[in-house]
Design a protein around this motif. Structure first.
Motif, PDB file in Angstrom:
ATOM      1  N   ILE A 179      42.923  41.262  40.680  1.00 46.11           N
ATOM      2  CA  ILE A 179      41.753  41.350  41.554  1.00 46.11           C
ATOM      3  C   ILE A 179      40.532  40.958  40.729  1.00 46.11           C
ATOM      4  CG2 ILE A 179      40.292  42.916  42.879  1.00 46.11           C
ATOM      5  CD1 ILE A 179      42.803  44.705  43.185  1.00 46.11           C
ATOM      6  N   ALA A 180      39.734  40.028  41.240  1.00 40.25           N
ATOM      7  CA  ALA A 180      38.505  39.641  40.551  1.00 40.25           C
ATOM      8  C   ALA A 180      37.497  40.775  40.686  1.00 40.25           C
ATOM      9  CB  ALA A 180      37.953  38.360  41.143  1.00 40.25           C
ATOM     10  N   ILE A 181      36.980  41.267  39.559  1.00 40.08           N
ATOM     11  CA  ILE A 181      36.001  42.357  39.598  1.00 40.08           C
ATOM     12  C   ILE A 181      34.637  41.956  39.037  1.00 40.08           C
ATOM     13  CG2 ILE A 181      37.726  44.185  39.630  1.00 40.08           C
ATOM     14  CD1 ILE A 181      37.227  44.624  36.627  1.00 40.08           C
ATOM     15  N   HIS A 182      34.547  40.787  38.434  1.00 43.77           N
ATOM     16  CA  HIS A 182      33.252  40.303  37.932  1.00 43.77           C
ATOM     17  C   HIS A 182      33.317  38.792  37.742  1.00 43.77           C
ATOM     18  CE1 HIS A 182      29.527  40.144  35.635  1.00 43.77           C
ATOM     19  NE2 HIS A 182      30.140  39.260  34.888  1.00 43.77           N
ATOM     20  N   SER A 213      41.236  42.712  37.280  1.00 49.44           N
ATOM     21  CA  SER A 213      41.964  43.946  37.063  1.00 49.44           C
ATOM     22  C   SER A 213      43.256  43.892  37.859  1.00 49.44           C
ATOM     23  CB  SER A 213      41.116  45.148  37.500  1.00 49.44           C
ATOM     24  OG  SER A 213      41.704  46.350  37.059  1.00 49.44           O
ATOM     25  N   GLU A 214      44.278  44.536  37.321  1.00 57.02           N
ATOM     26  CA  GLU A 214      45.594  44.521  37.941  1.00 57.02           C
ATOM     27  C   GLU A 214      46.161  45.932  37.953  1.00 57.02           C
ATOM     28  OE1 GLU A 214      49.970  42.530  37.034  1.00 57.02           O
ATOM     29  OE2 GLU A 214      48.283  42.075  35.742  1.00 57.02           O
ATOM     30  N   ASP A 215      46.656  46.365  39.109  1.00 61.00           N
ATOM     31  CA  ASP A 215      47.241  47.694  39.255  1.00 61.00           C
ATOM     32  C   ASP A 215      48.671  47.677  38.727  1.00 61.00           C
ATOM     33  OD1 ASP A 215      48.028  50.222  39.969  1.00 61.00           O
ATOM     34  OD2 ASP A 215      47.778  49.928  42.126  1.00 61.00           O
ATOM     35  N   LEU A 216      48.925  48.477  37.694  1.00 65.92           N
ATOM     36  CA  LEU A 216      50.267  48.576  37.118  1.00 65.92           C
ATOM     37  C   LEU A 216      50.954  49.879  37.524  1.00 65.92           C
ATOM     38  CD1 LEU A 216      49.508  47.263  33.524  1.00 65.92           C
ATOM     39  CD2 LEU A 216      50.322  45.970  35.500  1.00 65.92           C
ATOM     40  N   ASP A 217      50.484  50.517  38.577  1.00 61.31           N
ATOM     41  CA  ASP A 217      50.961  51.792  39.119  1.00 61.31           C
ATOM     42  C   ASP A 217      50.542  52.997  38.285  1.00 61.31           C
ATOM     43  OD1 ASP A 217      52.146  50.706  41.400  1.00 61.31           O
ATOM     44  OD2 ASP A 217      54.033  50.350  40.352  1.00 61.31           O
ATOM     45  N   PHE A 218      50.620  52.934  36.980  1.00 60.70           N
ATOM     46  CA  PHE A 218      50.232  54.071  36.145  1.00 60.70           C
ATOM     47  C   PHE A 218      48.874  53.871  35.486  1.00 60.70           C
ATOM     48  CE2 PHE A 218      52.485  51.069  33.554  1.00 60.70           C
ATOM     49  CZ  PHE A 218      51.867  51.093  32.319  1.00 60.70           C
TER      50      PHE A 218
END
Length: 82
Positions: free
Chosen positions: A23-26, A35-40
């Motif tokens: 996800i582009a955050i800046h 940023s990328e969600d890796l679950d943890f």
């Protein structure tokens, strides 16, 4: 909440090691961050001209945004004194 991503100023092309789930955050003239969600945890990466210059992890997406802002403010201060 401040939105840091502006699609109109996004650089042409994505960094070569970017995950499709990122996800582009800046974005700015020189820097982009994803940023990328890796679950943890959320892994964030900062790129300068599509080359990774810093990476880290945070517990939430919002914390990733704050961490990226903090690192970029350091980079900007460092460039002023270089």
């Amino acid at each position: 909440m401040t939105v840091l991503f502006d699609e109109a100023s996004a650089p042409v092309g994505d960094p070569p090691d970017l995950s499709p789930e990122a996800i582009a955050i800046h974005t700015s003239g020189t820097y982009t961050a994803y940023s990328e969600d890796l679950d943890f945890m959320w892994r964030w990466r900062i790129y300068r001209d599509n080359k990774m210059v810093q990476e880290g992890c945070s517990l939430t997406l919002d914390a990733s945004r704050r961490a990226v802002r903090h690192v970029l403010s350091f980079f900007n201060v460092s460039q002023l004194h270089a």
